[in-house]
Design a protein around this motif. Structure first.
Motif, short mmCIF file in Angstrom:
data_model
loop_
_atom_site.label_atom_id
_atom_site.label_comp_id
_atom_site.label_asym_id
_atom_site.label_seq_id
_atom_site.Cartn_x
_atom_site.Cartn_y
_atom_site.Cartn_z
N MET A 103 -46.92 -5.89 54.59
CA MET A 103 -48.22 -5.65 53.96
C MET A 103 -48.11 -5.61 52.43
SD MET A 103 -50.32 -5.13 56.57
CE MET A 103 -50.21 -4.71 58.32
N GLY A 104 -49.18 -6.02 51.79
CA GLY A 104 -49.36 -5.83 50.35
C GLY A 104 -50.74 -5.23 50.12
N ASP A 105 -50.85 -4.28 49.21
CA ASP A 105 -52.08 -3.50 49.04
C ASP A 105 -52.37 -3.35 47.55
OD1 ASP A 105 -54.20 -1.74 49.34
OD2 ASP A 105 -53.05 -0.20 50.39
N SER A 106 -53.62 -3.59 47.16
CA SER A 106 -53.99 -3.43 45.76
C SER A 106 -55.48 -3.19 45.64
CB SER A 106 -53.59 -4.68 44.95
OG SER A 106 -53.75 -4.47 43.56
N CYS A 107 -55.89 -2.61 44.51
CA CYS A 107 -57.30 -2.35 44.23
C CYS A 107 -57.55 -2.48 42.74
CB CYS A 107 -57.69 -0.96 44.71
SG CYS A 107 -59.44 -0.55 44.38
N TYR A 108 -58.74 -2.98 42.42
CA TYR A 108 -59.17 -3.08 41.02
C TYR A 108 -60.65 -2.78 40.94
CZ TYR A 108 -58.98 -4.73 36.19
OH TYR A 108 -58.99 -4.80 34.82
N HIS A 230 -61.17 3.33 40.84
CA HIS A 230 -60.02 3.26 41.75
C HIS A 230 -59.18 2.03 41.38
CE1 HIS A 230 -58.79 2.63 46.29
NE2 HIS A 230 -57.77 3.04 45.55
N TYR A 231 -57.90 2.26 41.12
CA TYR A 231 -56.94 1.17 40.87
C TYR A 231 -55.69 1.44 41.68
CZ TYR A 231 -59.91 -0.13 36.93
OH TYR A 231 -60.98 -0.52 36.15
N GLU A 232 -54.99 0.35 42.09
CA GLU A 232 -53.84 0.53 42.98
C GLU A 232 -52.83 -0.59 42.80
OE1 GLU A 232 -52.96 0.99 47.80
OE2 GLU A 232 -54.92 0.32 47.09
N HIS A 233 -51.55 -0.20 42.82
CA HIS A 233 -50.44 -1.15 42.88
C HIS A 233 -49.50 -0.75 44.02
CE1 HIS A 233 -50.96 -3.96 39.68
NE2 HIS A 233 -50.80 -3.11 38.69
N THR A 234 -48.82 -1.76 44.57
CA THR A 234 -47.70 -1.56 45.49
C THR A 234 -46.41 -1.66 44.69
OG1 THR A 234 -48.92 -2.54 47.34
CG2 THR A 234 -46.53 -2.44 47.55
N PHE A 248 -51.97 -7.46 38.23
CA PHE A 248 -53.36 -7.74 37.83
C PHE A 248 -53.45 -9.00 36.97
CE2 PHE A 248 -54.11 -2.86 38.00
CZ PHE A 248 -54.40 -2.94 39.35
N ASP A 249 -52.37 -9.74 36.85
CA ASP A 249 -52.36 -10.92 35.98
C ASP A 249 -53.35 -11.98 36.45
OD1 ASP A 249 -50.47 -9.76 34.38
OD2 ASP A 249 -48.80 -11.01 35.07
N TYR A 250 -53.52 -12.14 37.77
CA TYR A 250 -54.47 -13.14 38.27
C TYR A 250 -55.90 -12.73 37.94
CZ TYR A 250 -50.38 -14.63 40.96
OH TYR A 250 -49.13 -15.04 41.34
N ILE A 251 -56.16 -11.43 37.96
CA ILE A 251 -57.48 -10.94 37.55
C ILE A 251 -57.70 -11.21 36.07
CG2 ILE A 251 -58.93 -8.88 37.30
CD1 ILE A 251 -57.46 -7.73 39.75
#
Length: 260
Positions: A103-108, A230-234, A248-251
């Motif tokens: 799994m990979g999990d992220s939020c922006y 809410h922000y999140e990194h794995t 977040f580089d793609y964002i």
């Protein structure tokens, strides 16, 4: 039980982390006034599947979407819907991708058009708190050191921390031990060890820290209906180093000078 990952498994997780990061970058291109959150969800689902992944949120415990949609006062776990984004909204996009068994999990949290300056300050502070938490994640320290770093940073700026929701371990399952709160005391909690892969995800409110769970059993919002971010990194700990697997580089590429 905390499942420690081998270097080979962490390398596999980089693939799922990259795909979830690219998914948020793709969704970022479509966030503007007039777009429904259901449309964003469809874009994300198709992108993940076209790239050989599985949208792990879809169907998880009955959850109806690929994305957790967090508009304005929604903290976490909002459903995709016919809601149409409006100028001045903020929207958190949180999602999990499975690829090659991991799994990979992220939020922006995104600004929709021109957003009130005070709300933009909330977004910046919450994002900064994420990196403060990452800096505190070091082999030999404890989970409470991460939690305290996030809490101290946000509360010094007069924001409040949601306490009922937290970060978590991740691997073959979306949610693994340990829990990673955004508040607490230094020197408490599990020791951070090589092979740990965790998600740090500050959830920060402009007003009261109190929350309400809506009647759907999922959507969590602020009780006072003030904005939440809410922000999140794995990230993984390997050989004494902390590696941020998501980006977040793609964002940033998608938003250009609108990137926060």
């Amino acid at each position: 039980m905390i499942y420690l990952k081998t270097p080979e498994q962490v390398q596999q997780m980089r693939t799922s982390a990259d795909l979830v990061s690219r998914t948020l970058g793709e969704v970022a291109r479509w966030i503007e006034p007039g777009v429904t959150t259901h449309r964003l969800d469809t874009i994300a689902r198709e992108f993940i599947q076209d790239n050989g992944g599985r949208p792990a949120c879809l169907g998880y415990g009955g959850f109806p979407g690929t994305l957790c949609i967090e508009v304005n006062e929604t903290v976490v776990h909002g459903f995709p819907s016919t809601y149409t984004l409006r100028e001045g909204d903020i929207i958190g996009i949180d999602t999990v991708v499975e690829k090659d068994g991991f799994m990979g999990d992220s939020c922006y949290t995104f600004a929709v058009g021109d957003v009130d300056a005070k709300v933009m300050d909330l977004l910046r502070t919450t994002k900064e708190a994420l990196y403060v938490g990452i800096e505190a994640c070091r082999e030999g320290k404890r989970i409470g050191d991460i939690a305290n770093a996030v809490q101290t940073y946000c509360e010094a700026r007069h924001y409040t921390i949601v306490r009922e929701m937290c970060g978590h371990g991740i691997g073959r399952d979306m949610h693994e031990d340990p829990e990673v709160p955004n508040y607490g005391r230094r020197g408490t909690g599990p020791v951070i060890r090589n092979g740990m892969v965790i998600c740090i995800e500050p959830m920060v409110n402009m007003g009261s820290r109190n929350i309400v769970i809506e009647g759907d059993g999922w959507t969590c919002r602020t009780r006072d209906r003030k904005p939440s971010a809410h922000y999140e990194h794995t990230l993984a700990v390997l050989d004494g180093e902390t590696h941020v697997l998501t980006t977040f580089d793609y964002i940033k590429e998608a938003l250009g000078d609108r990137f926060i």
